[in-house]
Design a protein around this motif. Structure first.
Motif, mmCIF file in Angstrom:
data_model
loop_
_atom_site.group_PDB
_atom_site.id
_atom_site.type_symbol
_atom_site.label_atom_id
_atom_site.label_comp_id
_atom_site.label_asym_id
_atom_site.label_seq_id
_atom_site.Cartn_x
_atom_site.Cartn_y
_atom_site.Cartn_z
ATOM 1 N N LYS A 80 6.529 -1.533 -3.851
ATOM 2 C CA LYS A 80 5.990 -2.898 -3.903
ATOM 3 C C LYS A 80 5.842 -3.484 -2.496
ATOM 4 O O LYS A 80 4.837 -4.137 -2.199
ATOM 5 C CB LYS A 80 6.887 -3.780 -4.765
ATOM 6 N N GLU A 81 6.828 -3.264 -1.626
ATOM 7 C CA GLU A 81 6.748 -3.783 -0.253
ATOM 8 C C GLU A 81 5.574 -3.154 0.491
ATOM 9 O O GLU A 81 4.816 -3.854 1.172
ATOM 10 C CB GLU A 81 8.060 -3.515 0.493
ATOM 11 N N LEU A 82 5.418 -1.831 0.360
ATOM 12 C CA LEU A 82 4.302 -1.163 1.022
ATOM 13 C C LEU A 82 2.973 -1.657 0.460
ATOM 14 O O LEU A 82 2.031 -1.913 1.212
ATOM 15 C CB LEU A 82 4.422 0.357 0.873
ATOM 16 N N ALA A 83 2.917 -1.823 -0.838
ATOM 17 C CA ALA A 83 1.693 -2.334 -1.472
ATOM 18 C C ALA A 83 1.332 -3.710 -0.930
ATOM 19 O O ALA A 83 0.160 -3.983 -0.645
ATOM 20 C CB ALA A 83 1.874 -2.389 -2.989
ATOM 21 N N ASN A 84 2.331 -4.575 -0.765
ATOM 22 C CA ASN A 84 2.075 -5.916 -0.227
ATOM 23 C C ASN A 84 1.562 -5.859 1.202
ATOM 24 O O ASN A 84 0.675 -6.629 1.578
ATOM 25 C CB ASN A 84 3.340 -6.775 -0.300
ATOM 26 N N ILE A 85 2.101 -4.966 2.007
ATOM 27 C CA ILE A 85 1.654 -4.818 3.394
ATOM 28 C C ILE A 85 0.189 -4.386 3.430
ATOM 29 O O ILE A 85 -0.607 -4.892 4.222
ATOM 30 C CB ILE A 85 2.539 -3.797 4.154
ATOM 31 N N ILE A 86 -0.165 -3.457 2.565
ATOM 32 C CA ILE A 86 -1.511 -2.895 2.558
ATOM 33 C C ILE A 86 -2.507 -3.778 1.820
ATOM 34 O O ILE A 86 -3.703 -3.758 2.093
ATOM 35 C CB ILE A 86 -1.480 -1.473 1.940
ATOM 36 N N GLY A 87 -2.006 -4.560 0.874
ATOM 37 C CA GLY A 87 -2.880 -5.440 0.112
ATOM 38 C C GLY A 87 -3.402 -4.812 -1.164
ATOM 39 O O GLY A 87 -4.540 -5.070 -1.567
ATOM 40 N N ILE A 88 -2.557 -3.965 -1.779
ATOM 41 C CA ILE A 88 -2.922 -3.339 -3.050
ATOM 42 C C ILE A 88 -1.766 -3.518 -4.027
ATOM 43 O O ILE A 88 -0.726 -4.082 -3.675
ATOM 44 C CB ILE A 88 -3.265 -1.834 -2.874
ATOM 45 N N SER A 89 -1.925 -3.026 -5.245
ATOM 46 C CA SER A 89 -0.843 -3.144 -6.231
ATOM 47 C C SER A 89 0.157 -1.996 -6.086
ATOM 48 O O SER A 89 -0.178 -0.932 -5.555
ATOM 49 C CB SER A 89 -1.421 -3.149 -7.650
ATOM 50 N N ARG A 90 1.359 -2.228 -6.593
ATOM 51 C CA ARG A 90 2.400 -1.199 -6.542
ATOM 52 C C ARG A 90 1.973 0.045 -7.311
ATOM 53 O O ARG A 90 2.224 1.164 -6.892
ATOM 54 C CB ARG A 90 3.715 -1.736 -7.119
ATOM 55 N N ILE A 91 1.296 -0.136 -8.425
ATOM 56 C CA ILE A 91 0.877 1.013 -9.233
ATOM 57 C C ILE A 91 -0.110 1.895 -8.472
ATOM 58 O O ILE A 91 -0.115 3.118 -8.640
ATOM 59 C CB ILE A 91 0.329 0.581 -10.619
ATOM 60 N N LEU A 92 -0.931 1.298 -7.609
ATOM 61 C CA LEU A 92 -1.829 2.107 -6.786
ATOM 62 C C LEU A 92 -1.042 2.955 -5.793
ATOM 63 O O LEU A 92 -1.369 4.122 -5.573
ATOM 64 C CB LEU A 92 -2.848 1.235 -6.059
ATOM 65 N N VAL A 93 0.001 2.383 -5.185
ATOM 66 C CA VAL A 93 0.844 3.165 -4.275
ATOM 67 C C VAL A 93 1.439 4.345 -5.040
ATOM 68 O O VAL A 93 1.421 5.486 -4.569
ATOM 69 C CB VAL A 93 1.959 2.303 -3.631
#
Length: 89
Positions: A34-47
């Motif tokens: 979730k943290e990485l997703a927020n940094i990148i600007g995508i959803s956690r499920i995409l990560v």
């Protein structure tokens, strides 16, 4: 018939996927998905999907992951075995 280009051989023993590299780097940086997703600007499920090879990364996403994880795109793509950490801005 066209001649095949002379490409360097890939060491299959160390041939890990881009998703595996992303997961390893994320864990080293102590980011949750979730943290990485927020940094990148995508959803956690995409990560999760990228890490597990369910989705293929296109060029813009490779760049975003590389910037967020502070490594070169060559490292993420498996073209270089050294992470080549990028300087923080």
């Amino acid at each position: 018939m066209p001649r095949k280009p002379d490409l360097p051989q890939i060491d299959q023993a160390n041939n890990i996927t881009i998703g595996q590299r992303i997961r390893e780097l994320r864990i080293k940086k102590k980011y949750t998905q979730k943290e990485l997703a927020n940094i990148i600007g995508i959803s956690r499920i995409l990560v999760w999907n990228y890490e597990n090879g369910r989705l293929r990364l296109y060029d813009e996403m490779v760049k975003r992951f590389a910037i967020a994880l502070e490594v070169s795109t060559d490292y993420l793509l498996g073209l270089n075995d050294e992470p080549e950490l990028l300087p923080k801005k």
